[in-house]
Design an enzyme around this catalytic site. Sequence first.
Site, PDB file in Angstrom:
ATOM      1  N   GLY A 154     -29.365  55.951  46.068  1.00 45.86           N
ATOM      2  CA  GLY A 154     -28.443  55.373  45.105  1.00 45.86           C
ATOM      3  C   GLY A 154     -28.998  55.350  43.699  1.00 45.86           C
ATOM      4  O   GLY A 154     -29.898  56.110  43.356  1.00 45.86           O
ATOM      5  N   LEU A 214     -23.892  61.077  50.194  1.00 42.89           N
ATOM      6  CA  LEU A 214     -24.788  61.010  49.038  1.00 42.89           C
ATOM      7  C   LEU A 214     -26.223  60.671  49.446  1.00 42.89           C
ATOM      8  O   LEU A 214     -26.461  59.700  50.171  1.00 42.89           O
ATOM      9  CB  LEU A 214     -24.262  59.937  48.077  1.00 42.89           C
ATOM     10  N   ASP A 215     -27.170  61.447  48.966  1.00 39.11           N
ATOM     11  CA  ASP A 215     -28.600  61.223  49.231  1.00 39.11           C
ATOM     12  C   ASP A 215     -28.950  61.307  50.713  1.00 39.11           C
ATOM     13  O   ASP A 215     -30.005  60.834  51.138  1.00 39.11           O
ATOM     14  CB  ASP A 215     -29.076  59.864  48.683  1.00 39.11           C
ATOM     15  N   GLU A 216     -28.066  61.882  51.513  1.00 37.17           N
ATOM     16  CA  GLU A 216     -28.300  61.923  52.955  1.00 37.17           C
ATOM     17  C   GLU A 216     -28.481  63.340  53.487  1.00 37.17           C
ATOM     18  O   GLU A 216     -28.623  63.542  54.695  1.00 37.17           O
ATOM     19  CB  GLU A 216     -27.124  61.255  53.699  1.00 37.17           C
TER      20      GLU A 216
END
Lengths: 287, 287, 287, 287
Positions: free
Chosen positions: A204, A230-232
């Site tokens: 995040g 997101l960011d995964e």
Amino acid sequence: MAEPGVTAVLLVSGPDQKGLVAAVSDFIYRHGGNIRTADQHTDFEQRLFLQRVEWELAGFDLPRDGIADTFRPLAERFGMSFDVRFSDHVPRVAIFVSRLDHCLQDLLWRFRSGELPAEVPLVISNHPDLRALAGSFGVNYYVHPVTLETKAVEEEAMLARLRAEKVDLVVLARYMQVLSDRFVAAWPNRMINIHHSFLPAFAGARPHHQAYARGVKVIGATAHYVTSDLDEGPIIEQDVARVSHRDSVHDLVRKGRDLEKVVLARAVNLHLRHRVLVYGNKTVVFE
Amino acid sequence: MAEPGVTAVLLVSGPDQKGLVAAVSDFIYRHGGNIRTADQHTDFEQRLFLQRVEWELAGFDLPRDGIADTFRPLAERFGMSFDVRFSDHVPRVAIFVSRLDHCLQDLLWRFRSGELPAEVPLVISNHPDLRALAGSFGVNYYVHPVTLETKAVEEEAMLARLRAEKVDLVVLARYMQVLSDRFVAAWPNRMINIHHSFLPAFAGARPHHQAYARGVKVIGATAHYVTSDLDEGPIIEQDVARVSHRDSVHDLVRKGRDLEKVVLARAVNLHLRHRVLVYGNKTVVFE
Amino acid sequence: MAEPGVTAVLLVSGPDQKGLVAAVSDFIYRHGGNIRTADQHTDFEQRLFLQRVEWELAGFDLPRDGIADTFRPLAERFGMSFDVRFSDHVPRVAIFVSRLDHCLQDLLWRFRSGELPAEVPLVISNHPDLRALAGSFGVNYYVHPVTLETKAVEEEAMLARLRAEKVDLVVLARYMQVLSDRFVAAWPNRMINIHHSFLPAFAGARPHHQAYARGVKVIGATAHYVTSDLDEGPIIEQDVARVSHRDSVHDLVRKGRDLEKVVLARAVNLHLRHRVLVYGNKTVVFE
Amino acid sequence: MAEPGVTAVLLVSGPDQKGLVAAVSDFIYRHGGNIRTADQHTDFEQRLFLQRVEWELAGFDLPRDGIADTFRPLAERFGMSFDVRFSDHVPRVAIFVSRLDHCLQDLLWRFRSGELPAEVPLVISNHPDLRALAGSFGVNYYVHPVTLETKAVEEEAMLARLRAEKVDLVVLARYMQVLSDRFVAAWPNRMINIHHSFLPAFAGARPHHQAYARGVKVIGATAHYVTSDLDEGPIIEQDVARVSHRDSVHDLVRKGRDLEKVVLARAVNLHLRHRVLVYGNKTVVFE
């Protein structure tokens, strides 16, 4: 006749079974190829086999555009999917940025010096700030400011631009906008982002501020393929640096810049040299 | 019938040429072997090819003692030397120590826990100090005090002991005596030493004192095969730690201990799992 | 009246004795200074005391040019040498390069971004190659080709240029010429070099080739002050990276570039922020 | 008369203000103390000042038990809290374990060798497995099996035992039970846990399995003070190791063991040498 030094890379994945390695290496040998490197990995939990073989085209008796067709029956027999790449193909890379310039200038320098084997036909940004930097490397710079209202339209325009430029890989070099699922879906395993923390910690926004607040003794950076989560997405490369109570948020940001540059550059290099295979949400990196 | 899970490891080296990978993998496949991992390396300067292949014995149609003979014609055709190992063979390791106990107790713990796959039938020392430590792990401890006059005799006695115990690998775990060329020559690529510096820096005596005097900001440790050139043998593993002006020689020694333990343990582990190949004065480490 | 946020830095060294810390901190307190950071180090072998104190000028009741004179009696009483610096003084840095551009472009970017707190009035090279790069950052570029015959003359010219530009610090950013003792002597503890190995390993020419030949598993880079003993000056900063048998000399050079950039930048930053004290052939680095 | 070499350590914290450093160092000087090291840190956001000063007792004109009383008025004037420690005080440490022995045997070795300056009067476990290991170091071993029903009673018994043994520090060396808030509250900043991940990533159970599933390229370990928020206490020390797709969960566990041992040992060492100050949920570590 192939140029001396040019190599082909075969990427293979499928259910693990006896004879796979023999079949692939025999295929290359029978056609006169000299294997330079062969790497493989088996995920024994999932019984999945992944392989990367690189061989010299000099002396290989199949034309380039005939390799895939000739290999296909063998691949089908083993239920494998595969891909063929050539070392003299020069991929085309688009770099997305916002206002921070450290990753952009680092990447452009690496592309120009030949360390990263690709061309950069364009830089796209939601801000005009870095136009001069791109220009000093002779790279076109396009501004696509994104607001809630304009997002769909701008993304469509960016997609059109990327297609027109025949872009192979999109690199988000501290691009601060979240792209829509639709946009992301157009670049499966072909869009790399740099996140300024050792994911999954501090996903995040503002990870350095989070790290400072938590009082960690190590910070990191993560390069990963972008997915709709997101960011995964699958992690390609990570690295870390030590910090202490003496480091302010400002110091973390400064130390983080050096991490982001090298981690992103390594990930892009590995991708461009066809050394990253994705399965599930993980990568196999044949260094 | 092979036990489930047991594997064979084939180590191969010879002049680089077409068809090597195919020939080896085909050999294993034809006899019903399922390859678990295959690693290879080509030194293009020397046109030298090195390979490590590991496959499951379950389903393999050659008896263990027939593998080498059956493979030999193929190896000779390609001018390769080779070696066959089995994962259920338990190597026998002798540890040499002097007075410092950190590496000894670390290694003994790793052997007992099964992390290092071998047996330790004996510890040899030129001092009696660590007898109780060896004893607490149930390991025999023999003292061979070495002086200028007794060296030849003691080395002969130690060699006899090692042979009687059918020792496969000798580990010098901070053993402070220099062994004679004749002794060393009996253990080619089978004697591992830990040196407390990042070689080639600070070879010789008291490397931490040398490092302190030089004012380095990084210290290291090096595990290497022992050759007749002191501190010059093929390097298997190295690692480093940061130091600063605040660190006294005493602190370097303390930080060095942690390095020595893990670097030596990693090197021994790699050797015991048949992952280290030596050529010239270098190693190929298939991790 | 001092600008808010400006600080003074006092660097002190001398024989260790009771009351030193109290005397220095009392001096600052009596004149109304608020200490921001105070670091000290005692070398107990040499009975040498070194200290760095930084305090806010806001509220300090001595004018800048009166601080040294007021402090001198106290320093003399304790037999200390000392130096006073101010955080708003902008040092002037000259960068020396040859043909490799990675350190130069990295440094120029860091200076322009404000990460390194100094001005770069000029770049000096023995080759014309990097003129355009310096120019893209608006920095003057002077070519001083050095041959055996011209060395004395060119060095004189370079010295004159550095003096004319009031240069405080010289940075050798992969400058491939050996400077004369006379030239070096003009920049005591004010000339920083980057060497592409973890010194003292692989001093001299072509360290990456040496490292490759030795088969090390770790490579490094070292930033040090230049003295008349080549590669023997006080070390400011070092760092390392892992390598393996897979890395060619070319790969070592590539990985080395990333090390050289960050190690040199860190050393220059520490120097410019008055955090490095030299004694004997060692440094104290107050991070 | 104080023994030669014994030192006193003064730990101070309070609101940042002018004259603090001068007041503390003057106090020590006036009473004849020779400062060996002085470290300080100011958190400028919170205007908080923290200091650690260590001086030789030889020549100091206050008796040990008079130092605190004599210093108190000064501390009160500045609104500071403080603590005085002595280097010849030997703290008493209790180690809690479950079934994994690597941290326990590593710690016991470090205590016995004198690397960690403390005594270990007892080991407490919820399992009998490691009794022999403790015994081989001559340390008492008490089993307190904890179930839902017995927890309150067993914790009370453990607390009584710790008090009876005058324990200063509790070390959770892979102790797998969650202790109650009440138990934890009895050891504020005096209970250290090792968690086998780089927190805040992979808090909670089975972090290596989480790391494997996420496909990270770096694993870590974290030593922290225990608070009522599980895995959320102030971090003292962290370190990491690289992993790759080749590493199974079993390999992560093995690499993790080496991290856990050194990270926990470093944290315990720093604590025992009075080098860790806690404020808010963060630590200042004066290395």
